[in-house]
Design a protein around this motif. Structure first.
Motif, PDB file in Angstrom:
ATOM      1  N   ALA A   1    -151.988  38.338  21.872  1.00 19.27           N
ATOM      2  CA  ALA A   1    -151.910  39.163  23.079  1.00 19.27           C
ATOM      3  C   ALA A   1    -153.213  39.106  23.871  1.00 19.27           C
ATOM      4  N   VAL A   2    -154.335  39.175  23.170  1.00 18.26           N
ATOM      5  CA  VAL A   2    -155.644  39.147  23.834  1.00 18.26           C
ATOM      6  C   VAL A   2    -155.883  37.798  24.508  1.00 18.26           C
ATOM      7  N   LEU A   3    -155.621  36.715  23.805  1.00 14.62           N
ATOM      8  CA  LEU A   3    -155.902  35.390  24.356  1.00 14.62           C
ATOM      9  C   LEU A   3    -154.976  35.046  25.510  1.00 14.62           C
ATOM     10  N   GLN A   4    -153.728  35.494  25.463  1.00 17.94           N
ATOM     11  CA  GLN A   4    -152.822  35.258  26.588  1.00 17.94           C
ATOM     12  C   GLN A   4    -153.309  35.967  27.842  1.00 17.94           C
ATOM     13  N   SER A   5    -153.872  37.153  27.673  1.00 18.44           N
ATOM     14  CA  SER A   5    -154.388  37.895  28.825  1.00 18.44           C
ATOM     15  C   SER A   5    -155.699  37.316  29.332  1.00 18.44           C
ATOM     16  N   LEU A   6    -156.594  36.956  28.408  1.00 13.77           N
ATOM     17  CA  LEU A   6    -157.900  36.434  28.804  1.00 13.77           C
ATOM     18  C   LEU A   6    -157.779  35.110  29.552  1.00 13.77           C
ATOM     19  N   THR A   7    -156.909  34.243  29.060  1.00 12.23           N
ATOM     20  CA  THR A   7    -156.780  32.912  29.651  1.00 12.23           C
ATOM     21  C   THR A   7    -155.690  32.840  30.709  1.00 12.23           C
TER      22      THR A   7
ATOM     23  N   VAL B   1    -145.202  34.482  20.118  1.00 14.09           N
ATOM     24  CA  VAL B   1    -143.934  35.070  20.544  1.00 14.09           C
ATOM     25  C   VAL B   1    -143.991  36.589  20.660  1.00 14.09           C
ATOM     26  N   ILE B   2    -144.596  37.256  19.678  1.00 13.67           N
ATOM     27  CA  ILE B   2    -144.543  38.717  19.622  1.00 13.67           C
ATOM     28  C   ILE B   2    -145.062  39.377  20.902  1.00 13.67           C
ATOM     29  N   PRO B   3    -146.229  38.985  21.450  1.00 14.63           N
ATOM     30  CA  PRO B   3    -146.676  39.645  22.689  1.00 14.63           C
ATOM     31  C   PRO B   3    -145.682  39.520  23.832  1.00 14.63           C
ATOM     32  N   HIS B   4    -145.003  38.379  23.938  1.00 13.91           N
ATOM     33  CA  HIS B   4    -144.004  38.207  24.991  1.00 13.91           C
ATOM     34  C   HIS B   4    -142.832  39.168  24.802  1.00 13.91           C
TER      35      HIS B   4
ATOM     36  N   PRO C   1    -146.662  45.305  30.601  1.00 16.28           N
ATOM     37  CA  PRO C   1    -147.893  44.565  30.290  1.00 16.28           C
ATOM     38  C   PRO C   1    -149.128  45.412  30.018  1.00 16.28           C
ATOM     39  N   LEU C   2    -149.058  46.737  30.192  1.00 18.32           N
ATOM     40  CA  LEU C   2    -150.255  47.556  29.999  1.00 18.32           C
ATOM     41  C   LEU C   2    -150.726  47.472  28.549  1.00 18.32           C
TER      42      LEU C   2
ATOM     43  N   LEU D   1    -149.254  47.567  24.821  1.00 17.40           N
ATOM     44  CA  LEU D   1    -148.969  46.229  24.295  1.00 17.40           C
ATOM     45  C   LEU D   1    -149.659  45.951  22.964  1.00 17.40           C
ATOM     46  N   LEU D   2    -150.924  46.331  22.843  1.00 13.26           N
ATOM     47  CA  LEU D   2    -151.701  45.964  21.660  1.00 13.26           C
ATOM     48  C   LEU D   2    -151.183  46.614  20.376  1.00 13.26           C
ATOM     49  N   PRO D   3    -151.044  47.960  20.311  1.00 22.15           N
ATOM     50  CA  PRO D   3    -150.556  48.542  19.050  1.00 22.15           C
ATOM     51  C   PRO D   3    -149.114  48.178  18.740  1.00 22.15           C
ATOM     52  N   LEU D   4    -148.278  48.064  19.779  1.00 20.19           N
ATOM     53  CA  LEU D   4    -146.879  47.712  19.529  1.00 20.19           C
ATOM     54  C   LEU D   4    -146.762  46.260  19.053  1.00 20.19           C
ATOM     55  N   SER D   5    -147.579  45.379  19.597  1.00 19.43           N
ATOM     56  CA  SER D   5    -147.583  43.986  19.127  1.00 19.43           C
ATOM     57  C   SER D   5    -148.012  43.922  17.665  1.00 19.43           C
TER      58      SER D   5
END
Length: 346
Positions: A85-91, A277-280, A288-289, A293-297
């Motif tokens: 989740a973090v890397l998808q957002s950062l990049t 897959v999970i973050p999507h 997307p907030l 997103l982070l705890p649920l992922s």
């Protein structure tokens, strides 16, 4: 339009599913056990109850073998989903996963060096030495990627970082293939293949607690950056105008997620698709907030990997399937469905 579920309700649902999943997973194996027996063993070990109608063998199977593996799987799945989740957002790259920076390739170099070439450290043997070698290899790959990608001003552009990760991963893959082929050791080749596809077979309480600590620590630390990650979704210019220190945040999160991933891969090998897959899926359910997103992922990733590992050790009698194979069988169709769904909405 997709109806977004309330994050609190979804979080409680996923937490309940995770607890039930962990309990049920501990009942499944070469010796199937009643759910009540698993609950009795766990409650007795935790000091909640003083006595339970379980045998010594049942106690050992549940507490010494299955529960640490289940906990390790949950922690690994949670941390992989967080990193993805973090890397998808950062990049701002939908295909980013925890191994984006060449970490799995570097870890494979370290593991192959230990398994095939027999490189070791005094006092360490077997899986412990492989874990150390994999961690060192992953850190070496990270160092090379950061060296290649860092600009003169110290910035870390996403595109250059991704390309550097791809290049280092290919170099590592070439080294790994060359060493395995030239060794001519079929048993070593089998062990390398098994490691690269991921396994939680060697997880015991010490390792499980390390993985759980890493996953929980990563969640707590990354949650402090949730609003910064929200700003990244609008681009670097917008994030800068909102007061986000772009370079510092990107360095902190890239290095932090890399350290987490390196720790995971050193113990479990490379387990694919969980972080991709999970973050999507969670974005589809709750938006997307990142404070959602982070705890649920993390919860969804934990559930997925516990079930995947349970399938890996129980689908074929007398033989364990690499857990990376199971996650690929589950994750690839789901990701293809998500891609097709997005294509129809545009």
């Amino acid at each position: 339009m997709t109806r977004r579920r309330g994050p609190l309700g979804l979080g409680l649902l996923l937490l309940g599913v995770l607890l039930v999943t962990m309990a049920v997973a501990a009942t499944i194996g070469s010796v199937n056990l009643p759910l009540g027996t698993v609950v009795d063993v766990v409650l007795r070990r935790l000091g909640v109850i003083e006595g339970a109608d379980v045998t010594l063998l049942q106690d050992r199977i549940v507490w010494q073998l299955r529960m640490p593996r289940v906990l390790g799987a949950a922690a690994t799945g949670a941390a992989l989903a967080l990193a993805g989740a973090v890397l998808q957002s950062l990049t701002r790259n939908d295909l980013a996963d925890p191994y984006l920076l060449g970490l799995s390739g570097g870890a494979a170099v370290g593991a192959v060096t230990v398994i095939v070439l027999g490189v070791g450290v005094a006092g360490l043997v077997g899986s412990s030495m492989i874990a150390v070698g994999a961690f060192v290899g992953a850190m070496g790959a990270l160092l090379l990627v950061l060296t290649l990608a860092t600009g003169r001003s110290g910035d870390l552009p996403p595109a250059r970082t991704v390309l550097a990760g791809v290049a280092i991963a290919q170099i590592c893959a070439a080294y790994t293939s060359f060493i395995v082929i030239m060794s001519g050791d079929h048993d070593a080749a089998r062990r390398v293949l098994s490691w690269t596809l991921g396994s939680l077979a060697d997880i015991r309480w010490t390792t499980a607690l390390v993985l759980a600590t890493v996953a929980f620590g990563a969640l707590v630390a990354i949650m402090f950056f949730a609003s910064d990650l929200d700003a990244f979704a609008f681009g670097e210019s917008a994030a800068t105008s909102l007061g986000v220190p772009i370079t510092a945040v990107r360095w902190s999160l890239l290095v932090g997620t890399a350290l987490v991933t390196a720790t995971l891969v050193s113990f479990t090998g490379a387990i694919g698709f969980v972080g991709l897959v999970i973050p999507h899926v969670i974005r589809l359910l709750c938006g997307p907030l990142h404070h959602r997103l982070l705890p649920l992922s993390a919860l969804a990733g934990a559930v997925l990997l516990v079930w995947a590992d349970t399938a890996a050790r129980s689908l074929v009698a007398g033989q364990e399937v690499p857990v990376g194979v199971v996650t690929a069988v589950i994750g690839a169709p789901v990701f293809a469905f998500l891609l097709r769904r997005e294509a129809r909405t545009r």
